[in-house]
Design an enzyme around this catalytic site. Structure first.
Site, PDB file in Angstrom:
ATOM      1  N   LYS A  35      -7.023  28.728   0.710  1.00 42.89           N
ATOM      2  CA  LYS A  35      -8.107  29.340   1.493  1.00 42.89           C
ATOM      3  C   LYS A  35      -8.225  28.657   2.855  1.00 42.89           C
ATOM      4  O   LYS A  35      -7.669  27.565   3.056  1.00 42.89           O
ATOM      5  CB  LYS A  35      -9.409  29.220   0.717  1.00 42.89           C
ATOM      6  CG  LYS A  35      -9.784  27.784   0.429  1.00 42.89           C
ATOM      7  CD  LYS A  35     -10.777  27.655  -0.704  1.00 42.89           C
ATOM      8  CE  LYS A  35     -11.194  26.207  -0.841  1.00 42.89           C
ATOM      9  NZ  LYS A  35     -11.882  25.935  -2.091  1.00 42.89           N
ATOM     10  N   ARG A 129     -23.858  26.318  -7.633  1.00 42.70           N
ATOM     11  CA  ARG A 129     -23.584  27.102  -6.439  1.00 42.70           C
ATOM     12  C   ARG A 129     -23.246  28.495  -6.953  1.00 42.70           C
ATOM     13  O   ARG A 129     -24.100  29.351  -7.029  1.00 42.70           O
ATOM     14  CB  ARG A 129     -22.430  26.461  -5.651  1.00 42.70           C
ATOM     15  CG  ARG A 129     -22.216  27.022  -4.273  1.00 42.70           C
ATOM     16  CD  ARG A 129     -21.071  26.315  -3.556  1.00 42.70           C
ATOM     17  NE  ARG A 129     -19.815  26.375  -4.307  1.00 42.70           N
ATOM     18  CZ  ARG A 129     -18.693  25.813  -3.922  1.00 42.70           C
ATOM     19  NH1 ARG A 129     -18.632  25.131  -2.795  1.00 42.70           N
ATOM     20  NH2 ARG A 129     -17.598  25.935  -4.650  1.00 42.70           N
ATOM     21  N   TYR A 254     -18.870  10.471  29.504  1.00 41.93           N
ATOM     22  CA  TYR A 254     -20.195  11.111  29.516  1.00 41.93           C
ATOM     23  C   TYR A 254     -21.237  10.178  28.915  1.00 41.93           C
ATOM     24  O   TYR A 254     -21.012   9.577  27.861  1.00 41.93           O
ATOM     25  CB  TYR A 254     -20.174  12.394  28.689  1.00 41.93           C
ATOM     26  CG  TYR A 254     -19.432  13.540  29.346  1.00 41.93           C
ATOM     27  CD1 TYR A 254     -19.877  14.083  30.553  1.00 41.93           C
ATOM     28  CD2 TYR A 254     -18.308  14.084  28.743  1.00 41.93           C
ATOM     29  CE1 TYR A 254     -19.203  15.144  31.139  1.00 41.93           C
ATOM     30  CE2 TYR A 254     -17.629  15.144  29.321  1.00 41.93           C
ATOM     31  CZ  TYR A 254     -18.088  15.672  30.528  1.00 41.93           C
ATOM     32  OH  TYR A 254     -17.431  16.710  31.099  1.00 41.93           O
ATOM     33  N   MET A 302     -14.229  17.479  25.832  1.00 43.96           N
ATOM     34  CA  MET A 302     -13.590  18.697  25.318  1.00 43.96           C
ATOM     35  C   MET A 302     -12.065  18.551  25.274  1.00 43.96           C
ATOM     36  O   MET A 302     -11.422  18.959  24.306  1.00 43.96           O
ATOM     37  CB  MET A 302     -13.968  19.900  26.183  1.00 43.96           C
ATOM     38  CG  MET A 302     -13.446  21.207  25.636  1.00 43.96           C
ATOM     39  SD  MET A 302     -13.849  22.621  26.663  1.00 43.96           S
ATOM     40  CE  MET A 302     -15.594  22.809  26.361  1.00 43.96           C
TER      41      MET A 302
HETATM   42  C1  LIG Z   1     -11.400  24.872  -2.772  1.00 44.08           C
HETATM   43  C2  LIG Z   1     -11.442  24.894  -4.237  1.00 44.08           C
HETATM   44  C3  LIG Z   1     -10.596  24.076  -4.993  1.00 44.08           C
HETATM   45  C4  LIG Z   1      -9.724  22.984  -4.379  1.00 44.08           C
HETATM   46  O1  LIG Z   1     -10.559  21.870  -4.123  1.00 44.08           O
HETATM   47  P1  LIG Z   1      -9.949  20.508  -3.519  1.00 44.08           P
HETATM   48  O2  LIG Z   1     -11.108  19.584  -3.545  1.00 44.08           O
HETATM   49  O3  LIG Z   1      -9.518  20.817  -2.137  1.00 44.08           O
HETATM   50  O4  LIG Z   1      -8.846  20.102  -4.405  1.00 44.08           O
HETATM   51  C5  LIG Z   1     -10.602  24.244  -6.357  1.00 44.08           C
HETATM   52  N1  LIG Z   1     -11.415  25.152  -6.961  1.00 44.08           N
HETATM   53  C6  LIG Z   1     -12.279  25.927  -6.250  1.00 44.08           C
HETATM   54  C7  LIG Z   1     -13.155  26.893  -6.970  1.00 44.08           C
HETATM   55  C8  LIG Z   1     -12.322  25.810  -4.882  1.00 44.08           C
HETATM   56  O5  LIG Z   1     -13.181  26.569  -4.199  1.00 44.08           O
END
Ligand SMILES: *Cc1c(COP(=O)(O)O)cnc(C)c1O
Length: 362
Positions: A35, A129, A254, A302
Site C-alpha cells: 500500500k 480501529r 531561518y 524547502m
Molecule cells: C500496513 C499493514 C501491515 C504491514 O504492517 P508493517 O508494520 O508495515 O509490517 C499489515 N497488516 C495490515 C492490516 C496493515 O494495514
C-alpha cells in the site's frame, strides 16, 4: 549539472528482506504490504520484484493498478470495499476483500457477482480501529458461508496494535482474543505484521503480512535494521552545493535557531522538506558526508539543509551526502525528527529522481 537529489532503490535489498521474512516465519505464506506506493518505493516496481504469495493494498485503485501491470498473484484489500459498486470489479479481477464491518457483509449479501470473492473476516482484537466485535464473528462467518457472493474458503484476520514493543503484554491479549473469537471456525488465519513476524512467532498462523521490514527498516522502537538483518531498500542522497566560513556568533538559516559557537565552516546540501526530508529534524540530526557522520544545524528549508563541517575539513563542493539508507538507518532520522520510518519512506516527493538498482545481481 542538475540537482543531485536522488533516491536509490536497491531491489536486491527488497529480495533479501523477503528472504528474511521467510526465514523468520518458515512455512507460512506471505502477503506483502505494498500500500501507499509500496511504502514510497513504487507499487508496481515492488510487486514485480517480490516473489510474495499475495499482495496487500489499501484500496481497489492500487489493486487494479497491479492487475493492469500484469500482477497475477492474489491481492487483498485490507479495508475491503468502501462501496458496493466495487464488488463486481473485485469479482472480475479476483481481488480478495476484508470484511471488517457488518455493513460490508450486507453489501456482499445484496450483491450479484459473476463469481464469488474471497473474504477475510477482520476481527477487532484490541486495535480498536477496524474490525468486527469478537462475539459477532461466528454468526457473520456462517452467514457469509451461505452467501453466494462469498467464496467458502473464508479467512480470519486481525491486526496488532503494540507488537513493536517487545516486552508488552498487549500482544498476548490480542492473540488470546483472536483465538477465542475464531475458535472452532475453519479457514486460514492471519495476524502478524513485521513486528509480529520478528518478535512474536505465536502470531504467525497461516499468512504473515510484512510491510516495513520488506523495505529494510526495523519495526521495533529500540532496534535498527542491521540488528534485524534487514537491508535498506531506499537511500536518499544529494550533494554539498556550498561551503562557507562563518564567524562565532553568526546565526544559520531561518529563524537563526543555530548560532555558530566558534569560527567554523558550514556546508549546504541540496535537500529539504520539498523532497520529503522532515522539516522537524533538529540540529544534531545525522547525515553521512563522504561516508562519515556530520550534523544538521539550523532549520530545514524547502530545498536545502545546513551542516556543521567542523569535523570535516576535507569537505568539498560536490561531495556526496546521504540523508538515510545505506550506512545511515532511516530509524535514526525518524527518531531524531520525532516520527517513524514509515512516514519518511512514504514521503519522498515526486521531484526526487529515482535511481533503480535491479535485483538481478543477487
Ligand atoms: C500496513 C499493514 C501491515 C504491514 O504492517 P508493517 O508494520 O508495515 O509490517 C499489515 N497488516 C495490515 C492490516 C496493515 O494495514
Amino acid at each position: 549539472m542538475s540537482r543531485a537529489t536522488t533516491v536509490r532503490l536497491d531491489l536486491g535489498a527488497l529480495v533479501h528482506n523477503l528472504r528474511r521474512v521467510r526465514a523468520a516465519a518458515p512455512g507460512r505464506r506471505v502477503a506483502a504490504a505494498v500500500k501507499a506506493e509500496g511504502y514510497g518505493h513504487g507499487l508496481v516496481r515492488v510487486a514485480r520484484t517480490l516473489d510474495a504469495d499475495a499482495f496487500a493494498v489499501a484500496g481497489i485503485e492500487e489493486a487494479l493498478t497491479l492487475r493492469e501491470a500484469g500482477v497475477a498473484r492474489p491481492i487483498v484489500l485490507l479495508e475491503g470495499v468502501f462501496e458496493a459498486a466495487e464488488l463486481p470489479l473485485c469479482a472480475r479481477h479476483g481481488l480478495e476483500i476484508a470484511v471488517h464491518h457488518p455493513e460490508q457483509g450486507r453489501m456482499l449479501e445484496m450483491a450479484r457477482l459473476e463469481q464469488p470473492v474471497r473474504v477475510w473476516l477482520k476481527v477487532d482484537t484490541g486495535m480498536h480501529r477496524l474490525g468486527l466485535e469478537p462475539e459477532t464473528v461466528p454468526t457473520l462467518f456462517q452467514r457469509l458461508r451461505d452467501c453466494p457472493s462469498a467464496r467458502t474458503d473464508l479467512g480470519l484476520m486481525s491486526h496488532l496494535a503494540r507488537a513493536d514493543e517487545r516486552d508488552c503484554d498487549y500482544t498476548h491479549r490480542q492473540l488470546r482474543k483472536f483465538e477465542t473469537a475464531t475458535a472452532g471456525l475453519p479457514g486460514e488465519r492471519s495476524l502478524a505484521n513485521s513486528a509480529g513476524i520478528l518478535g512474536w512467532p505465536q502470531t504467525h498462523f497461516d499468512w504473515v503480512r510484512p510491510g516495513i521490514m520488506l523495505y529494510g527498516a526495523s519495526p521495533f522502537v529500540n532496534s535498527l535494521a542491521p540488528d534485524e538483518d534487514l537491508r535498506p531498500v531506499m537511500t536518499l542522497r544529494t550533494q554539498l552545493i556550498s561551503i562557507k566560513r562563518l564567524r562565532r556568533g553568526e546565526p544559520v538559516g531561518y529563524g537563526g535557531t543555530w548560532v555558530c559557537p566558534e569560527d567554523m565552516a558550514v556546508g549546504v546540501a541540496a535537500v529539504g522538506y520539498g523532497d520529503g526530508y522532515p522539516r522537524h529534524a533538529p540540529s544534531g540530526t545525522p547525515v553521512l558526508l563522504n561516508g562519515r557522520e556530520a550534523a544538521l544545524i539550523g532549520r530545514v528549508s524547502m530545498d536545502m539543509i545546513t551542516l556543521d563541517l567542523r569535523r570535516h575539513p576535507e569537505a568539498r563542493i560536490g561531495d556526496p551526502v546521504v540523508l538515510w539508507g545505506e550506512g545511515l538507518p532511516v530509524e535514526r532520522i525518524a527518531q531524531a525528527a520525532g516520527t517513524i520510518p514509515y512516514t519518511l519512506l512514504c514521503g519522498v516527493t515526486a521531484r526526487v529522481k529515482r535511481d533503480v538498482v535491479p535485483a538481478d545481481g543477487e
